[in-house]
Structures are given as C-alpha cells and as structure tokens.
Motif scaffolding. Structure first.
Motif, PDB file in Angstrom:
ATOM      1  N   PRO A  75      18.708 -28.555  -2.633  1.00 59.00           N
ATOM      2  CA  PRO A  75      18.707 -27.373  -3.363  1.00 59.00           C
ATOM      3  C   PRO A  75      19.391 -26.152  -2.599  1.00 59.00           C
ATOM      4  O   PRO A  75      19.803 -25.303  -3.279  1.00 59.00           O
ATOM      5  CB  PRO A  75      17.225 -27.044  -3.081  1.00 59.00           C
ATOM      6  CG  PRO A  75      16.609 -28.315  -2.914  1.00 59.00           C
ATOM      7  CD  PRO A  75      17.540 -29.130  -2.400  1.00 59.00           C
ATOM      8  N   LEU A  76      19.635 -26.304  -1.191  1.00 56.11           N
ATOM      9  CA  LEU A  76      20.231 -25.097  -0.428  1.00 56.11           C
ATOM     10  C   LEU A  76      21.921 -25.400  -0.622  1.00 56.11           C
ATOM     11  O   LEU A  76      22.621 -24.253  -0.891  1.00 56.11           O
ATOM     12  CB  LEU A  76      20.301 -25.582   0.914  1.00 56.11           C
ATOM     13  CG  LEU A  76      20.987 -24.568   1.855  1.00 56.11           C
ATOM     14  CD1 LEU A  76      20.436 -23.170   1.708  1.00 56.11           C
ATOM     15  CD2 LEU A  76      20.883 -24.927   3.395  1.00 56.11           C
ATOM     16  N   ALA A  77      22.324 -26.455  -1.001  1.00 59.89           N
ATOM     17  CA  ALA A  77      23.729 -26.883  -1.432  1.00 59.89           C
ATOM     18  C   ALA A  77      24.017 -26.294  -2.977  1.00 59.89           C
ATOM     19  O   ALA A  77      25.106 -25.618  -3.299  1.00 59.89           O
ATOM     20  CB  ALA A  77      24.255 -28.223  -1.345  1.00 59.89           C
ATOM     21  N   SER A  78      22.994 -26.604  -3.638  1.00 60.81           N
ATOM     22  CA  SER A  78      23.137 -25.916  -5.052  1.00 60.81           C
ATOM     23  C   SER A  78      23.043 -24.363  -5.153  1.00 60.81           C
ATOM     24  O   SER A  78      23.752 -23.798  -5.894  1.00 60.81           O
ATOM     25  CB  SER A  78      22.125 -26.598  -5.997  1.00 60.81           C
ATOM     26  OG  SER A  78      22.128 -27.958  -6.200  1.00 60.81           O
ATOM     27  N   SER A  79      21.931 -23.861  -4.285  1.00 55.17           N
ATOM     28  CA  SER A  79      21.962 -22.454  -4.482  1.00 55.17           C
ATOM     29  C   SER A  79      23.149 -21.728  -3.703  1.00 55.17           C
ATOM     30  O   SER A  79      23.798 -20.813  -4.425  1.00 55.17           O
ATOM     31  CB  SER A  79      20.698 -21.997  -3.835  1.00 55.17           C
ATOM     32  OG  SER A  79      20.974 -22.132  -2.406  1.00 55.17           O
ATOM     33  N   SER A  80      23.900 -22.461  -2.695  1.00 55.15           N
ATOM     34  CA  SER A  80      25.072 -21.918  -2.229  1.00 55.15           C
ATOM     35  C   SER A  80      26.230 -21.901  -3.112  1.00 55.15           C
ATOM     36  O   SER A  80      27.255 -21.232  -3.218  1.00 55.15           O
ATOM     37  CB  SER A  80      25.410 -22.802  -0.725  1.00 55.15           C
ATOM     38  OG  SER A  80      24.522 -22.467  -0.069  1.00 55.15           O
ATOM     39  N   ALA A  81      26.110 -23.263  -3.914  1.00 53.64           N
ATOM     40  CA  ALA A  81      27.294 -23.268  -5.199  1.00 53.64           C
ATOM     41  C   ALA A  81      27.098 -22.382  -6.102  1.00 53.64           C
ATOM     42  O   ALA A  81      28.134 -21.578  -6.337  1.00 53.64           O
ATOM     43  CB  ALA A  81      27.261 -24.627  -5.504  1.00 53.64           C
ATOM     44  N   GLU A  82      25.954 -21.780  -6.675  1.00 53.30           N
ATOM     45  CA  GLU A  82      25.783 -20.669  -7.343  1.00 53.30           C
ATOM     46  C   GLU A  82      26.046 -19.290  -7.057  1.00 53.30           C
ATOM     47  O   GLU A  82      26.622 -18.484  -7.555  1.00 53.30           O
ATOM     48  CB  GLU A  82      24.272 -20.829  -7.940  1.00 53.30           C
ATOM     49  CG  GLU A  82      23.896 -21.956  -8.781  1.00 53.30           C
ATOM     50  CD  GLU A  82      22.420 -22.286  -9.199  1.00 53.30           C
ATOM     51  OE1 GLU A  82      21.783 -21.266  -8.833  1.00 53.30           O
ATOM     52  OE2 GLU A  82      22.061 -23.166  -9.589  1.00 53.30           O
ATOM     53  N   MET A  83      25.774 -19.358  -5.587  1.00 59.83           N
ATOM     54  CA  MET A  83      26.024 -17.711  -4.996  1.00 59.83           C
ATOM     55  C   MET A  83      27.553 -17.510  -4.790  1.00 59.83           C
ATOM     56  O   MET A  83      28.204 -16.597  -4.925  1.00 59.83           O
ATOM     57  CB  MET A  83      25.507 -17.663  -3.555  1.00 59.83           C
ATOM     58  CG  MET A  83      24.069 -17.194  -3.733  1.00 59.83           C
ATOM     59  SD  MET A  83      23.203 -16.637  -2.244  1.00 59.83           S
ATOM     60  CE  MET A  83      23.229 -18.064  -1.204  1.00 59.83           C
ATOM     61  N   PHE A  84      28.522 -18.631  -4.148  1.00 57.73           N
ATOM     62  CA  PHE A  84      29.698 -18.521  -4.169  1.00 57.73           C
ATOM     63  C   PHE A  84      30.207 -19.596  -4.963  1.00 57.73           C
ATOM     64  O   PHE A  84      30.795 -20.712  -4.620  1.00 57.73           O
ATOM     65  CB  PHE A  84      29.906 -19.075  -2.673  1.00 57.73           C
ATOM     66  CG  PHE A  84      29.198 -18.033  -1.703  1.00 57.73           C
ATOM     67  CD1 PHE A  84      29.584 -16.794  -1.398  1.00 57.73           C
ATOM     68  CD2 PHE A  84      27.902 -18.516  -0.968  1.00 57.73           C
ATOM     69  CE1 PHE A  84      28.858 -15.763  -0.466  1.00 57.73           C
ATOM     70  CE2 PHE A  84      27.201 -17.579  -0.177  1.00 57.73           C
ATOM     71  CZ  PHE A  84      27.690 -16.385   0.078  1.00 57.73           C
ATOM     72  N   PRO A  85      30.806 -19.383  -6.444  1.00 52.94           N
ATOM     73  CA  PRO A  85      31.364 -20.149  -7.082  1.00 52.94           C
ATOM     74  C   PRO A  85      32.780 -20.326  -6.739  1.00 52.94           C
ATOM     75  O   PRO A  85      33.179 -21.701  -7.139  1.00 52.94           O
ATOM     76  CB  PRO A  85      31.453 -19.552  -8.498  1.00 52.94           C
ATOM     77  CG  PRO A  85      31.010 -17.996  -8.274  1.00 52.94           C
ATOM     78  CD  PRO A  85      30.292 -18.069  -6.943  1.00 52.94           C
TER      79      PRO A  85
END
Length: 158
Positions: free
Chosen positions: A30-40
């Motif tokens: 989930p941390l990787a997914s949220s980081s990918a969403e915050m920094f596309p």
C-alpha cells in the motif's frame, strides 16, 4: 539466568522476524501504491523498488535464522565450536549482501533522480547498520576462532 537470557533473545528474534514479515506483506504494497499516486513521475519505479526491498529480506531472514542457530549452540554449550563460527560467517555474509543491495538501490535511485533526502537517510541508516553488524560478526568470528585455538592448545597440553 543464562538460559533465560537466551530464551529472551530467541523471542526477540522471532518478534523482529514477525514484524518485518508483517511490514513486507501489509505495509509495503500500500505504501508503494500511494507513493506512485502521489508522485506519478516516479510511478515506473514502484515495482523495481518493491522487488529490491523484498530481495533484501531474503538475506535478512537468513541472518535471523543463523542467529537462532547461534543461540541454540549457546544453549547446548557449543558456543566455542566450528558451528558457531560458521553461523557468524553466514551472518556476516548476509550483512554484506544487504549492504550491497542497498548501495545498488540507492545508486539506481540517484541515477533516476528519485533519491529523495528522506529516502537517502533511511537507506544510509540501513546500510550503515548492516555494515556495523557485518563488522561485529567478523570480530566475533575472529575471537571465537582464537578462543577455539587456545582451547585446543590447552587440551593438548593437559
């Protein structure tokens, strides 16, 4: 008292293993997914970073297993044996592998202009921790070898 201390260390190793395993399963994706969403702009790094982090858990869990073996040798009064030296050597090599993986990962992130200072601080903390563990295991390994040599010389003189 000594047996109690060894049991406490074994429990601590199990707790560390369970916590790291839980983080790998429940926190990292989930941390990787949220980081990918915050920094596309860095979303393409999501899976390589996850793979790198999961790759470092292999030598980590192997080192924990070797630490459990070392504690078992201590319980069986085999602390000054070739088995203990071998376990320390394996812990040392695991720390070397973890250090190398983190160095490679940080260099990769640096080349991709994605090495944020907070990521660099965490990575360096883990890197230096692994180096300290490697040096500590190497020193203990040398001390155990010398102690075994002195012990065998004493047995031969008696």
């Amino acid at each position: 008292m000594r047996r109690v201390a060894v049991q406490i260390l074994k429990v601590a190793i199990f707790v560390i293993g369970i916590v790291v395993f839980g983080l790998c399963i429940f926190a990292l994706p989930p941390l990787a997914s949220s980081s990918a969403e915050m920094f596309p702009e860095f979303s393409y790094l999501q899976y390589p970073i996850l793979i790198g982090l999961y790759a470092t858990t292999i030598p980590f869990f192997y080192a924990l297993y070797q630490a459990l073996n070392l504690l078992t040798y201590m319980e069986k009064q085999l602390a000054f044996s070739a088995f203990a030296v071998r376990s320390l050597a394996r812990i040392k090599y695991s720390a070397i592998v973890i250090s190398l993986l983190y160095m490679i990962g940080m260099i990769y992130l640096l080349t991709q202009s994605a090495l944020h200072p907070s990521i660099a601080i965490v990575g360096l903390a883990i890197l230096f921790s692994a180096i300290v563990i490697m040096l500590f295991a190497a020193v203990l390994q040398g001390l155990l070898k010398n102690a075994m040599k002195i012990q065998s010389e004493n047995e031969l003189t008696i």
